[in-house]
Write a protein that holds these residues in place. Sequence first.
Motif, PDB file in Angstrom:
ATOM      1  N   PRO A 196      71.989   3.426  19.626  1.00 57.26           N
ATOM      2  CA  PRO A 196      72.282   3.377  18.175  1.00 57.26           C
ATOM      3  C   PRO A 196      73.307   5.250  18.219  1.00 57.26           C
ATOM      4  O   PRO A 196      74.054   5.427  17.676  1.00 57.26           O
ATOM      5  CB  PRO A 196      71.313   3.526  17.083  1.00 57.26           C
ATOM      6  CG  PRO A 196      70.705   2.789  17.569  1.00 57.26           C
ATOM      7  CD  PRO A 196      70.372   2.867  19.233  1.00 57.26           C
ATOM      8  N   ALA A 197      72.419   6.352  19.043  1.00 53.97           N
ATOM      9  CA  ALA A 197      73.417   7.257  18.901  1.00 53.97           C
ATOM     10  C   ALA A 197      74.237   7.800  19.638  1.00 53.97           C
ATOM     11  O   ALA A 197      75.268   8.088  19.603  1.00 53.97           O
ATOM     12  CB  ALA A 197      71.586   8.363  19.845  1.00 53.97           C
ATOM     13  N   LEU A 198      74.094   6.772  21.062  1.00 58.94           N
ATOM     14  CA  LEU A 198      75.277   6.454  22.020  1.00 58.94           C
ATOM     15  C   LEU A 198      76.276   5.475  21.470  1.00 58.94           C
ATOM     16  O   LEU A 198      77.755   6.232  21.218  1.00 58.94           O
ATOM     17  CB  LEU A 198      75.156   5.807  23.212  1.00 58.94           C
ATOM     18  CG  LEU A 198      73.912   6.328  24.125  1.00 58.94           C
ATOM     19  CD1 LEU A 198      73.439   5.629  25.372  1.00 58.94           C
ATOM     20  CD2 LEU A 198      74.957   7.438  24.896  1.00 58.94           C
ATOM     21  N   ILE A 199      76.279   4.896  19.896  1.00 56.24           N
ATOM     22  CA  ILE A 199      77.369   3.915  19.601  1.00 56.24           C
ATOM     23  C   ILE A 199      77.843   5.381  18.557  1.00 56.24           C
ATOM     24  O   ILE A 199      79.319   5.101  18.684  1.00 56.24           O
ATOM     25  CB  ILE A 199      76.974   3.281  18.675  1.00 56.24           C
ATOM     26  CG1 ILE A 199      76.261   1.447  19.232  1.00 56.24           C
ATOM     27  CG2 ILE A 199      77.587   2.122  17.915  1.00 56.24           C
ATOM     28  CD1 ILE A 199      75.549   1.205  18.779  1.00 56.24           C
ATOM     29  N   LYS A 200      76.926   6.017  17.917  1.00 52.78           N
ATOM     30  CA  LYS A 200      77.407   7.160  17.492  1.00 52.78           C
ATOM     31  C   LYS A 200      79.132   8.159  18.035  1.00 52.78           C
ATOM     32  O   LYS A 200      79.458   8.543  17.526  1.00 52.78           O
ATOM     33  CB  LYS A 200      76.447   8.050  16.733  1.00 52.78           C
ATOM     34  CG  LYS A 200      75.405   7.336  15.498  1.00 52.78           C
ATOM     35  CD  LYS A 200      75.599   8.287  15.218  1.00 52.78           C
ATOM     36  CE  LYS A 200      74.406   7.456  13.882  1.00 52.78           C
ATOM     37  NZ  LYS A 200      73.656   7.899  12.895  1.00 52.78           N
ATOM     38  N   ALA A 201      78.137   7.965  19.223  1.00 55.46           N
ATOM     39  CA  ALA A 201      79.351   9.412  20.179  1.00 55.46           C
ATOM     40  C   ALA A 201      80.481   8.836  20.016  1.00 55.46           C
ATOM     41  O   ALA A 201      80.713   9.267  20.568  1.00 55.46           O
ATOM     42  CB  ALA A 201      78.122   9.505  21.523  1.00 55.46           C
ATOM     43  N   PHE A 202      80.422   7.126  20.513  1.00 52.66           N
ATOM     44  CA  PHE A 202      81.793   6.869  20.469  1.00 52.66           C
ATOM     45  C   PHE A 202      82.848   7.967  19.537  1.00 52.66           C
ATOM     46  O   PHE A 202      84.104   7.576  19.920  1.00 52.66           O
ATOM     47  CB  PHE A 202      81.837   5.505  20.604  1.00 52.66           C
ATOM     48  CG  PHE A 202      81.706   4.500  21.351  1.00 52.66           C
ATOM     49  CD1 PHE A 202      82.197   4.617  22.529  1.00 52.66           C
ATOM     50  CD2 PHE A 202      80.144   3.183  21.330  1.00 52.66           C
ATOM     51  CE1 PHE A 202      82.204   3.406  24.016  1.00 52.66           C
ATOM     52  CE2 PHE A 202      80.153   2.820  23.026  1.00 52.66           C
ATOM     53  CZ  PHE A 202      81.007   2.565  23.967  1.00 52.66           C
ATOM     54  N   ASP A 203      82.342   7.768  18.312  1.00 56.13           N
ATOM     55  CA  ASP A 203      82.912   8.179  16.993  1.00 56.13           C
ATOM     56  C   ASP A 203      82.938  10.104  17.556  1.00 56.13           C
ATOM     57  O   ASP A 203      84.040  10.933  16.395  1.00 56.13           O
ATOM     58  CB  ASP A 203      82.962   7.911  15.840  1.00 56.13           C
ATOM     59  CG  ASP A 203      83.302   5.791  16.457  1.00 56.13           C
ATOM     60  OD1 ASP A 203      84.587   6.092  16.303  1.00 56.13           O
ATOM     61  OD2 ASP A 203      82.519   5.636  15.464  1.00 56.13           O
ATOM     62  N   LEU A 204      82.364  10.423  17.670  1.00 53.28           N
ATOM     63  CA  LEU A 204      82.022  12.055  17.315  1.00 53.28           C
ATOM     64  C   LEU A 204      82.093  12.479  19.345  1.00 53.28           C
ATOM     65  O   LEU A 204      82.435  13.860  18.675  1.00 53.28           O
ATOM     66  CB  LEU A 204      80.097  12.066  17.182  1.00 53.28           C
ATOM     67  CG  LEU A 204      79.870  11.653  15.471  1.00 53.28           C
ATOM     68  CD1 LEU A 204      78.364  11.746  15.227  1.00 53.28           C
ATOM     69  CD2 LEU A 204      80.334  11.983  14.876  1.00 53.28           C
ATOM     70  N   LEU A 210      73.448  15.867  18.483  1.00 50.09           N
ATOM     71  CA  LEU A 210      73.590  15.270  17.186  1.00 50.09           C
ATOM     72  C   LEU A 210      74.409  16.859  16.677  1.00 50.09           C
ATOM     73  O   LEU A 210      75.069  16.846  15.460  1.00 50.09           O
ATOM     74  CB  LEU A 210      72.712  15.345  15.918  1.00 50.09           C
ATOM     75  CG  LEU A 210      72.236  13.258  16.381  1.00 50.09           C
ATOM     76  CD1 LEU A 210      71.065  13.471  15.667  1.00 50.09           C
ATOM     77  CD2 LEU A 210      73.490  12.449  16.704  1.00 50.09           C
ATOM     78  N   GLU A 211      74.435  17.450  17.570  1.00 50.82           N
ATOM     79  CA  GLU A 211      74.643  19.170  17.300  1.00 50.82           C
ATOM     80  C   GLU A 211      76.469  19.087  17.075  1.00 50.82           C
ATOM     81  O   GLU A 211      76.845  18.905  18.323  1.00 50.82           O
ATOM     82  CB  GLU A 211      74.070  20.282  18.049  1.00 50.82           C
ATOM     83  CG  GLU A 211      74.700  21.706  18.034  1.00 50.82           C
ATOM     84  CD  GLU A 211      74.359  22.150  16.535  1.00 50.82           C
ATOM     85  OE1 GLU A 211      75.628  22.345  16.072  1.00 50.82           O
ATOM     86  OE2 GLU A 211      73.092  22.224  16.070  1.00 50.82           O
ATOM     87  N   THR A 212      77.297  19.148  16.222  1.00 55.99           N
ATOM     88  CA  THR A 212      78.567  19.195  16.742  1.00 55.99           C
ATOM     89  C   THR A 212      79.209  20.251  16.739  1.00 55.99           C
ATOM     90  O   THR A 212      80.255  20.549  16.566  1.00 55.99           O
ATOM     91  CB  THR A 212      79.248  18.013  15.515  1.00 55.99           C
ATOM     92  OG1 THR A 212      78.715  18.493  14.480  1.00 55.99           O
ATOM     93  CG2 THR A 212      78.633  16.479  15.694  1.00 55.99           C
TER      94      THR A 212
END
Length: 384
Positions: free
Chosen positions: A272-280, A229-231
């Motif tokens: 859920p974290a991996l699903i967010k990674a699709f976009d991030l 989550l560190e972007t």
Amino acid sequence: MNADWLDRVNRMSSSDEIYDKRESELLEISLTHDDPEVRELAAKRYARLFCAGCARDQKLINESESSQPPGMVTHLVFDALDTQLLEASDLLHQMLDINQLRRHALEALCRCGKTARHFANRLLSEIDRGKRVDPHDVAKPLASIGRDDPAIVDQLLERLRCGTKTARMTSAKTLEHMAPYLAGYTDEALEHLLGLSHDPEYTYLVLEPLASVGREHERALDRVLEVLLETKSRWVTYEAYPDHPFDQSACERASAIDALGYFTGFPERAVPALIKAFDLFEEYDPDMTYKGDHERVCYALMEFGSDAAPAVPWLKRYLEDWLKKLESDQPDIIDVCELLESIGKEAVEVLPVLERIRSRYDDEDDALDPVDYPDRLILKLRDA
């Protein structure tokens, strides 16, 4: 054999994971599928791939000073041996010293496992010397030999505590392959890896070992999610390449994505974290884009099987958007199809989109191909 031939054999022996996997899939279908027509089609496709590989290798042979392919015979012979080589330990030690044979020796040690215990000191000493050591090279055979061996695990932990960077990196990778068989040292290994994960010099190197060792521990999962989550970008350069800065934070997030595949016991947090990674997460490694733009995330989600079903709505939208693009702008979607296949019947809502894809690019009168995507996935979802 002269140096020219050895160089060419080495090139012929190089592995292409995607190509090799495709060959294996086709061979399995041609031998085991219930439908004889499917077996015949897969056999023909396998033959084409095999002949293409032979043509490539024959070109290398013809260009060399020697016209005979002893390297091919060497490959076949050594890959068929394992414990038999232990009866000639001197030969196996010599093979480890020869670049062209080293891989065969290490793979044989992997197959031998604990019966090759007397080679552990040799591999550990290579770690200490830092010579000819690639973590992906030594780690697997040493892990196979040392599983649940307290003496070997203890020596790896000692190097993890106070070894050189190469020693620490190799020891961590070995523990990754060895876990969960750590002879009662899991907690100690977890503490050391957690500590190293907070050191910027080691973060991206130890996240996967941390996840493997700590796959049942939420503290390990918390740390991996924190990195993912560190972007904020963190640009650094190596002294040897001052004109080529890279985003170290992106490397760490990539490792965190790979690491999440170990946490199959916590799908409610990891998926859920991996699903967010699709976009991030934007992939930076071209080796992870052969099958599509999201190969890394898809591979991690595949570890969860049907528990990755919450990703289906995102995957459906992705395919719908993919259809709207110009053909020249459409990336491969094999990664998405493989993930949907691993999810299984929970992905059936994507079927209409897949059929639209096929109708756009294939003759609707043609029979569905049970080997290639998206046809293969369509057939499976229709039967779900």
